[in-house]
Design a protein around this motif. Structure first.
Motif, mmCIF file in Angstrom:
data_model
loop_
_atom_site.group_PDB
_atom_site.id
_atom_site.type_symbol
_atom_site.label_atom_id
_atom_site.label_comp_id
_atom_site.label_asym_id
_atom_site.label_seq_id
_atom_site.Cartn_x
_atom_site.Cartn_y
_atom_site.Cartn_z
ATOM 1 N N ALA A 184 0.833 -1.206 0.000
ATOM 2 C CA ALA A 184 0.000 0.000 0.000
ATOM 3 C C ALA A 184 0.867 1.255 0.000
ATOM 4 O O ALA A 184 0.577 2.233 -0.706
ATOM 5 C CB ALA A 184 -0.930 -0.004 1.206
ATOM 6 N N VAL A 185 1.945 1.241 0.788
ATOM 7 C CA VAL A 185 2.854 2.385 0.799
ATOM 8 C C VAL A 185 3.534 2.517 -0.563
ATOM 9 O O VAL A 185 3.664 3.625 -1.104
ATOM 10 C CB VAL A 185 3.899 2.247 1.916
ATOM 11 N N HIS A 186 3.968 1.392 -1.121
ATOM 12 C CA HIS A 186 4.577 1.414 -2.455
ATOM 13 C C HIS A 186 3.651 2.075 -3.464
ATOM 14 O O HIS A 186 4.077 2.945 -4.246
ATOM 15 C CB HIS A 186 4.908 -0.009 -2.903
ATOM 16 N N ASP A 187 2.397 1.678 -3.479
ATOM 17 C CA ASP A 187 1.457 2.203 -4.467
ATOM 18 C C ASP A 187 1.252 3.711 -4.280
ATOM 19 O O ASP A 187 1.150 4.462 -5.258
ATOM 20 C CB ASP A 187 0.124 1.475 -4.367
ATOM 21 N N ALA A 188 1.207 4.158 -3.022
ATOM 22 C CA ALA A 188 1.054 5.586 -2.761
ATOM 23 C C ALA A 188 2.275 6.358 -3.247
ATOM 24 O O ALA A 188 2.150 7.416 -3.883
ATOM 25 C CB ALA A 188 0.833 5.825 -1.273
ATOM 26 N N LEU A 189 3.463 5.841 -2.968
ATOM 27 C CA LEU A 189 4.686 6.500 -3.421
ATOM 28 C C LEU A 189 4.756 6.536 -4.946
ATOM 29 O O LEU A 189 5.121 7.556 -5.549
ATOM 30 C CB LEU A 189 5.912 5.777 -2.861
ATOM 31 N N ALA A 190 4.408 5.431 -5.576
ATOM 32 C CA ALA A 190 4.468 5.359 -7.041
ATOM 33 C C ALA A 190 3.509 6.338 -7.699
ATOM 34 O O ALA A 190 3.732 6.782 -8.829
ATOM 35 C CB ALA A 190 4.174 3.934 -7.501
#
Length: 346
Positions: A184-190
């Motif tokens: 979820a954090v990855h997707d937000a950063l991306a």
């Protein structure tokens, strides 16, 4: 006593042939504190001391633990304003001791890995050390890659996208305790990657990878295994994310010495960096959030390698690392929430 990762007879023979002025036999000792590549202290019959770096003895992740990369960066930066250990010899023949390795000069200073290491330093030396860290980082980011032969060391575009893909892949390979949160954090950063520039990026720049003189001067920068070309603010974001202050609510991405009295505050470091480089640091909060997420990914990989028994016996314990990964992932989520990148989802 058998020393994991070193074939003493074969390595001593190679050293005698390739390291100037080395006098066999050689005594080998694993230097404690490393959490990725293995570092050994070499003492020859004349009492001269050098250091050897090699990858773990197993569990090597894709693109990690590249001795050729480390050797290339310290060789290129030797003689620049960035202090690095003297590069002495590189062995590309994995048959000698099971992996490629390189030998460098031994730097006899203090690595400020934690608060205990900083306590012998008086407050004025701690303050000097703090500013020396950011001065050294600024010096690195002022080096033009082409001028030192590093212009083709990596791609010049898409650094953050590559980093996001790489660490997401590696954390899935390692097996973190909460992949859903990390994803979820990855997707937000991306979803909110800022505009990027290109310079030399160390990848793990912090006091625990630097050697200091008693007055706080930086003697050498170690651990170049993650070095590449990319956005220099990623290095500053990592440094700031590790720079703990006594009243912090969120944990640092990795333990350090900076809660001890005397060290500069994070704001002072950022101001000094801007003064020395002239860079716009408006996007720094994004890079701090990114580094909190990357820290959780790295911790999962380190824990997995130690539990697999491939990192030698340097006193490390994987106990409580699951909880640490969770704290870092939660801190990363809060950081991307503050940036408005989550859309209220989780």
């Amino acid at each position: 006593m058998e020393l994991r990762g070193i074939e003493p007879v074969a390595v001593t023979r190679w050293l005698a042939e390739h390291v100037p002025d080395l006098v066999p036999p050689v005594e080998f000792a694993l230097i404690s504190g490393g959490r990725s590549n293995l570092t050994y202290r070499l003492t020859d019959a004349a009492g001269s001391v050098r250091a050897l770096r090699r990858p773990p003895t197993g569990g090597v992740l894709s693109t990690a633990h590249d001795m050729g990369r480390e050797w290339r960066f310290i060789s290129a930066l030797a003689g620049t304003p960035v202090p690095v250990p003297e590069p002495l010899a590189y062995c590309a023949d994995a048959a000698v001791t099971g992996a490629e390795f390189y030998v460098m000069g031994y730097v006899d200073g203090t690595v400020l890995v934690d608060a205990e290491a900083a306590r012998p330093f008086p407050p004025e030396a701690r303050r000097a050390a703090g500013f020396a860290v950011v001065d050294c980082l600024a010096a690195l980011h002022r080096v033009e890659p082409d001028e030192v032969g590093l212009g083709d060391a990596a791609r010049r575009d898409g650094y953050l996208h590559r980093q996001l893909r790489r660490w997401r892949r590696q954390v899935h390979q390692s097996g973190a305790p909460d992949l859903a949160l990390l994803d979820a954090v990855h997707d937000a950063l991306a979803s909110g990657v800022p505009e990027q520039t290109t310079g030399i990026v160390h990848g793990d720049f912090r006091p625990g990878n630097l050697s200091f003189a008693p007055d706080g001067a930086v003697l050498a920068v170690f651990d170049w295994e993650l070095a590449t070309l990319g956005e220099p603010l990623a290095d500053l974001g990592w440094l700031i994310s590790t720079w703990a202050e006594p009243d912090d609510a969120a944990p640092p991405t990795t333990p350090g010495p900076t809660v001890e009295p005397g060290f500069p505050r994070r704001r002072e470091l950022v101001d000094r960096y801007v003064e020395l480089t002239g860079r716009d640091v408006a996007d720094l909060p994004y890079y701090v959030a990114f580094q909190r997420w990357r820290s959780a990914c790295i911790t999962a990989g380190v824990r997995a390698r130690y539990q697999a028994g491939v990192m030698g016996d340097d006193g490390y314990t994987a106990r409580c690392e699951d909880a640490r990964e969770r704290r870092q992932a939660e801190a990363a989520w809060r950081a991307v929430e503050e940036l408005g990148l989550t859309g209220g989802a989780r």
